[in-house]
Write a protein that holds these residues in place. Sequence first.
Motif, PDB file in Angstrom:
ATOM      1  N   LEU A 179      -0.178   8.632  -7.242  1.00  0.00           N
ATOM      2  CA  LEU A 179       0.375   9.621  -6.313  1.00  0.00           C
ATOM      3  C   LEU A 179      -0.676  10.624  -5.864  1.00  0.00           C
ATOM      4  CD1 LEU A 179       3.894  10.312  -7.900  1.00  0.00           C
ATOM      5  CD2 LEU A 179       3.386   9.137  -5.746  1.00  0.00           C
ATOM      6  N   ALA A 180      -1.643  10.903  -6.737  1.00  0.00           N
ATOM      7  CA  ALA A 180      -2.698  11.857  -6.386  1.00  0.00           C
ATOM      8  C   ALA A 180      -3.551  11.369  -5.217  1.00  0.00           C
ATOM      9  CB  ALA A 180      -3.585  12.120  -7.607  1.00  0.00           C
ATOM     10  N   SER A 181      -3.536  10.072  -4.964  1.00  0.00           N
ATOM     11  CA  SER A 181      -4.336   9.518  -3.866  1.00  0.00           C
ATOM     12  C   SER A 181      -3.581   9.518  -2.540  1.00  0.00           C
ATOM     13  CB  SER A 181      -4.759   8.081  -4.196  1.00  0.00           C
ATOM     14  OG  SER A 181      -3.645   7.206  -4.169  1.00  0.00           O
ATOM     15  N   THR A 182      -2.330   9.952  -2.539  1.00  0.00           N
ATOM     16  CA  THR A 182      -1.480   9.869  -1.343  1.00  0.00           C
ATOM     17  C   THR A 182      -2.122  10.466  -0.088  1.00  0.00           C
ATOM     18  OG1 THR A 182       0.534   9.872  -2.693  1.00  0.00           O
ATOM     19  CG2 THR A 182       0.773  10.469  -0.374  1.00  0.00           C
ATOM     20  N   PRO A 183      -2.657  11.703  -0.131  1.00  0.00           N
ATOM     21  CA  PRO A 183      -3.247  12.258   1.104  1.00  0.00           C
ATOM     22  C   PRO A 183      -4.365  11.399   1.670  1.00  0.00           C
ATOM     23  CG  PRO A 183      -3.042  13.950  -0.592  1.00  0.00           C
ATOM     24  CD  PRO A 183      -2.771  12.645  -1.263  1.00  0.00           C
ATOM     25  N   TYR A 184      -5.179  10.815   0.792  1.00  0.00           N
ATOM     26  CA  TYR A 184      -6.310  10.023   1.238  1.00  0.00           C
ATOM     27  C   TYR A 184      -5.864   8.659   1.774  1.00  0.00           C
ATOM     28  CZ  TYR A 184      -8.241  13.558  -1.857  1.00  0.00           C
ATOM     29  OH  TYR A 184      -8.528  14.748  -2.463  1.00  0.00           O
ATOM     30  N   VAL A 185      -4.880   8.050   1.122  1.00  0.00           N
ATOM     31  CA  VAL A 185      -4.361   6.761   1.576  1.00  0.00           C
ATOM     32  C   VAL A 185      -3.671   6.912   2.931  1.00  0.00           C
ATOM     33  CG1 VAL A 185      -2.705   4.917   1.092  1.00  0.00           C
ATOM     34  CG2 VAL A 185      -4.129   5.822  -0.753  1.00  0.00           C
TER      35      VAL A 185
ATOM     36  N   ALA B 168       0.827  -1.215   0.000  1.00  0.00           N
ATOM     37  CA  ALA B 168       0.000   0.000   0.000  1.00  0.00           C
ATOM     38  C   ALA B 168       0.856   1.257   0.000  1.00  0.00           C
ATOM     39  CB  ALA B 168      -0.942  -0.003   1.206  1.00  0.00           C
ATOM     40  N   ILE B 169       1.590   1.458  -1.099  1.00  0.00           N
ATOM     41  CA  ILE B 169       2.434   2.649  -1.247  1.00  0.00           C
ATOM     42  C   ILE B 169       2.012   3.380  -2.522  1.00  0.00           C
ATOM     43  CG2 ILE B 169       4.757   3.557  -1.545  1.00  0.00           C
ATOM     44  CD1 ILE B 169       5.826   1.193  -0.051  1.00  0.00           C
ATOM     45  N   PRO B 170       1.431   4.566  -2.391  1.00  0.00           N
ATOM     46  CA  PRO B 170       1.031   5.332  -3.588  1.00  0.00           C
ATOM     47  C   PRO B 170       2.209   5.558  -4.527  1.00  0.00           C
ATOM     48  CG  PRO B 170       0.094   6.312  -1.616  1.00  0.00           C
ATOM     49  CD  PRO B 170       1.071   5.267  -1.140  1.00  0.00           C
ATOM     50  N   GLY B 171       1.958   5.379  -5.816  1.00  0.00           N
ATOM     51  CA  GLY B 171       3.012   5.525  -6.801  1.00  0.00           C
ATOM     52  C   GLY B 171       3.692   4.212  -7.120  1.00  0.00           C
TER      53      GLY B 171
END
Length: 310
Positions: free
Chosen positions: A112-118, A102-105
Amino acid sequence: MAGLGGRIDRLGDRIETVEDRLNARLPPSLKVGLGVLYWYSTRTSARFDAVADRPAVRRWSDLAIATLLVLQVGTLALVTVAAGNALGREPTALNDPVNTVAIPGVNDFMPLASTPYVVLALVVATVVHEGGHALACRAEGVPVEEWGVALLLGVVPLAGYVLPDDALDEADARTRMRVFALGVQHNLVVTVATGAILLSSLTASPTAAFLTYFGWAATGGAAPTAAAVAALGPLTNACFWLVLLNANVGLLNALPIGPLDGGRVLSESLAAVADRTGYGRSSRLRTTAVYATSGVVVALLVLAVVGPYL
């Protein structure tokens, strides 16, 4: 072999020495160990303890035990079906081992755009889960020595954690089961609460969110873009990942795997049955049963991912 063992021991001693020097220079609320930075506290909260002292917390914890045991059966059935269905299928992005991280990107389903939400969802899931353990500890009179957050390389959030006092090991089986089970139940509460918001008129369709992030894997389309993520809106994105990651953290911990909450509750359940029936009182027998079950479940999880490649 003896030479290799000696080198490993010396390397371990050197690492421990470096860590001791670093910890001596860090603020009291920080410490390092094996590449992980721990931001922790030993303080307690009078307000938190006041909530834990309410009799309803113990009843809530008893419900958590029953919930976890039901989830064990359900999740084991799901994992078995998933493993069976994986055999003979063509591999897709869903089966790519990289996408289990579960690492964005890195994970194709987490741009990467989902990083804040993840990150938000991971933090909430771990804090809620460990907060459940802490609440049950305080309700049962088990001191909490330390609580905090583990950061890989000092940056990547790994998990929240709660370190109970040794009194937990000396407590009765029901107390330990309450402590182990309550974290899972709290994850489910967050799942249901955020799921209700996701189903309301305040957000975009949950189906649209699911198709944006995962639908492309089934249709052979392209991974989600920053524009597709932005089109869902902040609230939809936040609720979607809160639902998904809290459900995953809760269900994963419910599995009867030794080190996880489900494995610990399974061990305590076997001990309780043994005490009542007089059969299987040997701790070695219970340990063997738990580890055998753990091995089967882990094998099924691996098969569910790599089955299409076999």
